[in-house]
Design a protein around this motif. Structure first.
Motif, PDB file in Angstrom:
ATOM      1  N   CYS A  53      -0.049  -1.943  -2.682  1.00  0.00           N
ATOM      2  CA  CYS A  53      -0.867  -2.862  -1.908  1.00  0.00           C
ATOM      3  C   CYS A  53      -0.983  -2.741  -0.147  1.00  0.00           C
ATOM      4  O   CYS A  53      -1.488  -3.154   0.526  1.00  0.00           O
ATOM      5  CB  CYS A  53      -0.125  -4.445  -1.944  1.00  0.00           C
ATOM      6  SG  CYS A  53      -0.102  -4.862  -3.737  1.00  0.00           S
ATOM      7  N   HIS A  57      -4.341  -1.277   3.748  1.00  0.00           N
ATOM      8  CA  HIS A  57      -4.093  -2.163   4.983  1.00  0.00           C
ATOM      9  C   HIS A  57      -2.797  -2.414   5.027  1.00  0.00           C
ATOM     10  O   HIS A  57      -1.923  -2.421   4.075  1.00  0.00           O
ATOM     11  CB  HIS A  57      -4.885  -3.509   4.921  1.00  0.00           C
ATOM     12  CG  HIS A  57      -4.662  -4.350   3.468  1.00  0.00           C
ATOM     13  ND1 HIS A  57      -3.552  -4.834   3.287  1.00  0.00           N
ATOM     14  CD2 HIS A  57      -5.718  -4.356   2.438  1.00  0.00           C
ATOM     15  CE1 HIS A  57      -3.926  -5.464   1.892  1.00  0.00           C
ATOM     16  NE2 HIS A  57      -4.995  -5.110   1.511  1.00  0.00           N
ATOM     17  N   GLN A  65      -1.832 -15.184   5.264  1.00  0.00           N
ATOM     18  CA  GLN A  65      -2.270 -16.009   4.258  1.00  0.00           C
ATOM     19  C   GLN A  65      -1.502 -17.194   4.334  1.00  0.00           C
ATOM     20  O   GLN A  65      -0.329 -17.190   4.996  1.00  0.00           O
ATOM     21  CB  GLN A  65      -2.055 -15.460   2.933  1.00  0.00           C
ATOM     22  CG  GLN A  65      -2.513 -13.975   2.467  1.00  0.00           C
ATOM     23  CD  GLN A  65      -4.262 -14.118   3.038  1.00  0.00           C
ATOM     24  OE1 GLN A  65      -5.028 -14.905   2.587  1.00  0.00           O
ATOM     25  NE2 GLN A  65      -4.695 -13.360   4.058  1.00  0.00           N
TER      26      GLN A  65
HETATM   27  C1  HEC Z   1      -8.564   0.084  -2.075  1.00  0.00           C
HETATM   28  C2  HEC Z   1      -8.076  -0.474  -0.934  1.00  0.00           C
HETATM   29  C3  HEC Z   1      -7.017  -1.694  -1.279  1.00  0.00           C
HETATM   30  C4  HEC Z   1      -5.897  -1.846  -1.722  1.00  0.00           C
HETATM   31  C5  HEC Z   1      -5.331  -0.851  -2.359  1.00  0.00           C
HETATM   32  C6  HEC Z   1      -5.548  -3.237  -1.594  1.00  0.00           C
HETATM   33  N1  HEC Z   1      -6.427  -3.741  -0.711  1.00  0.00           N
HETATM   34 FE1  HEC Z   1      -5.955  -5.687  -0.080  1.00  0.00          FE
HETATM   35  N2  HEC Z   1      -7.768  -5.795   1.045  1.00  0.00           N
HETATM   36  C7  HEC Z   1      -8.884  -4.413   0.979  1.00  0.00           C
HETATM   37  C8  HEC Z   1     -10.026  -4.771   1.881  1.00  0.00           C
HETATM   38  C9  HEC Z   1     -10.922  -3.561   2.199  1.00  0.00           C
HETATM   39  C10 HEC Z   1      -9.778  -5.962   2.369  1.00  0.00           C
HETATM   40  C11 HEC Z   1     -10.550  -6.676   3.437  1.00  0.00           C
HETATM   41  C12 HEC Z   1     -11.784  -7.375   2.720  1.00  0.00           C
HETATM   42  C13 HEC Z   1     -11.971  -8.568   2.790  1.00  0.00           C
HETATM   43  O1  HEC Z   1     -11.448  -9.239   3.919  1.00  0.00           O
HETATM   44  O2  HEC Z   1     -12.702  -9.233   2.152  1.00  0.00           O
HETATM   45  C14 HEC Z   1      -8.332  -6.515   1.886  1.00  0.00           C
HETATM   46  C15 HEC Z   1      -7.740  -7.678   2.153  1.00  0.00           C
HETATM   47  C16 HEC Z   1      -6.659  -8.168   1.748  1.00  0.00           C
HETATM   48  C17 HEC Z   1      -6.106  -9.399   2.014  1.00  0.00           C
HETATM   49  C18 HEC Z   1      -6.617 -10.458   3.208  1.00  0.00           C
HETATM   50  C19 HEC Z   1      -7.305 -11.640   2.550  1.00  0.00           C
HETATM   51  C20 HEC Z   1      -8.720 -11.370   2.182  1.00  0.00           C
HETATM   52  O3  HEC Z   1      -9.110 -12.111   1.515  1.00  0.00           O
HETATM   53  O4  HEC Z   1      -9.376 -10.609   2.713  1.00  0.00           O
HETATM   54  C21 HEC Z   1      -4.847  -9.738   1.266  1.00  0.00           C
HETATM   55  C22 HEC Z   1      -3.785 -10.883   1.481  1.00  0.00           C
HETATM   56  C23 HEC Z   1      -4.748  -8.470   0.578  1.00  0.00           C
HETATM   57  N3  HEC Z   1      -5.755  -7.646   0.904  1.00  0.00           N
HETATM   58  C24 HEC Z   1      -3.866  -8.326  -0.509  1.00  0.00           C
HETATM   59  C25 HEC Z   1      -3.464  -7.105  -0.945  1.00  0.00           C
HETATM   60  C26 HEC Z   1      -2.618  -6.930  -2.281  1.00  0.00           C
HETATM   61  C27 HEC Z   1      -1.661  -8.045  -2.473  1.00  0.00           C
HETATM   62  C28 HEC Z   1      -2.835  -5.810  -2.628  1.00  0.00           C
HETATM   63  C29 HEC Z   1      -2.022  -4.972  -3.837  1.00  0.00           C
HETATM   64  C30 HEC Z   1      -2.354  -5.683  -4.974  1.00  0.00           C
HETATM   65  C31 HEC Z   1      -3.838  -5.160  -2.021  1.00  0.00           C
HETATM   66  N4  HEC Z   1      -4.520  -6.031  -1.183  1.00  0.00           N
HETATM   67  C32 HEC Z   1      -4.377  -3.603  -2.374  1.00  0.00           C
HETATM   68  C33 HEC Z   1      -8.545  -3.146   0.340  1.00  0.00           C
HETATM   69  C34 HEC Z   1      -7.333  -2.916  -0.542  1.00  0.00           C
END
Ligand code: HEC
Length: 111
Positions: A53, A57, A65
């Motif tokens: 995760c 980022h 959150q």
């Molecule tokens: C492949 C890349 C990638 C991975 C791996 C990833 N994320 Fe993200 N995540 C993103 C991106 C790009 C955004 C911002 C996009 C958006 O704001 O809609 C984001 C945004 C978020 C946010 C901010 C809230 C939101 O709605 O934007 C949270 C919380 C989050 N991720 C949690 C997680 C968790 C928990 C995991 C593991 C299960 C994870 N991410 C794995 C790409 C990733």
């Protein structure tokens, strides 16, 4: 405008452009630190979340959150990361990660 005036106008424009560039170069933008680590936990989902995760980022995204976010919110979040952004999360690991997130950042935190 005669030719001399035109050349002068061009020179002035060039100088303005250079000044704007120099100005832009001297400005710095303060971004929030991007080194936020996931909160340590003995839950099995912690290691999974660390591996899966925070590749794209930092843990800042979890930190921001709402603390009132219930388990389904986190489940939707993990599924969105997988479905929309192709986070390499095994379906089998989703409940573990959601458990960790809900108890560490969401409504199931013990305060
Ligand atoms: C492949 C890349 C990638 C991975 C791996 C990833 N994320 Fe993200 N995540 C993103 C991106 C790009 C955004 C911002 C996009 C958006 O704001 O809609 C984001 C945004 C978020 C946010 C901010 C809230 C939101 O709605 O934007 C949270 C919380 C989050 N991720 C949690 C997680 C968790 C928990 C995991 C593991 C299960 C994870 N991410 C794995 C790409 C990733």
């Amino acid at each position: 405008m005669n030719q001399k005036q035109t050349r002068k106008a061009v020179a002035v424009l060039l100088m303005l452009g250079a000044a704007a560039l120099a100005n832009a170069a001297s400005k710095t933008i303060e971004l929030p630190s991007d080194g936020v680590q996931l909160k340590a936990s003995s839950l099995p989902g912690y290691a999974k979340a660390q591996a899966l995760c925070v590749a794209c980022h930092s843990a800042e995204y979890m930190q921001y959150q709402p603390a009132s976010a219930p388990r389904p919110y986190w489940e939707a979040m993990v599924k969105r990361m997988k479905g929309v952004f192709n986070a390499p999360v095994d379906d089998a690991d989703i409940p573990l990660i959601v458990d960790y997130l809900a108890k560490t950042y969401g409504s199931e935190q013990s305060k």
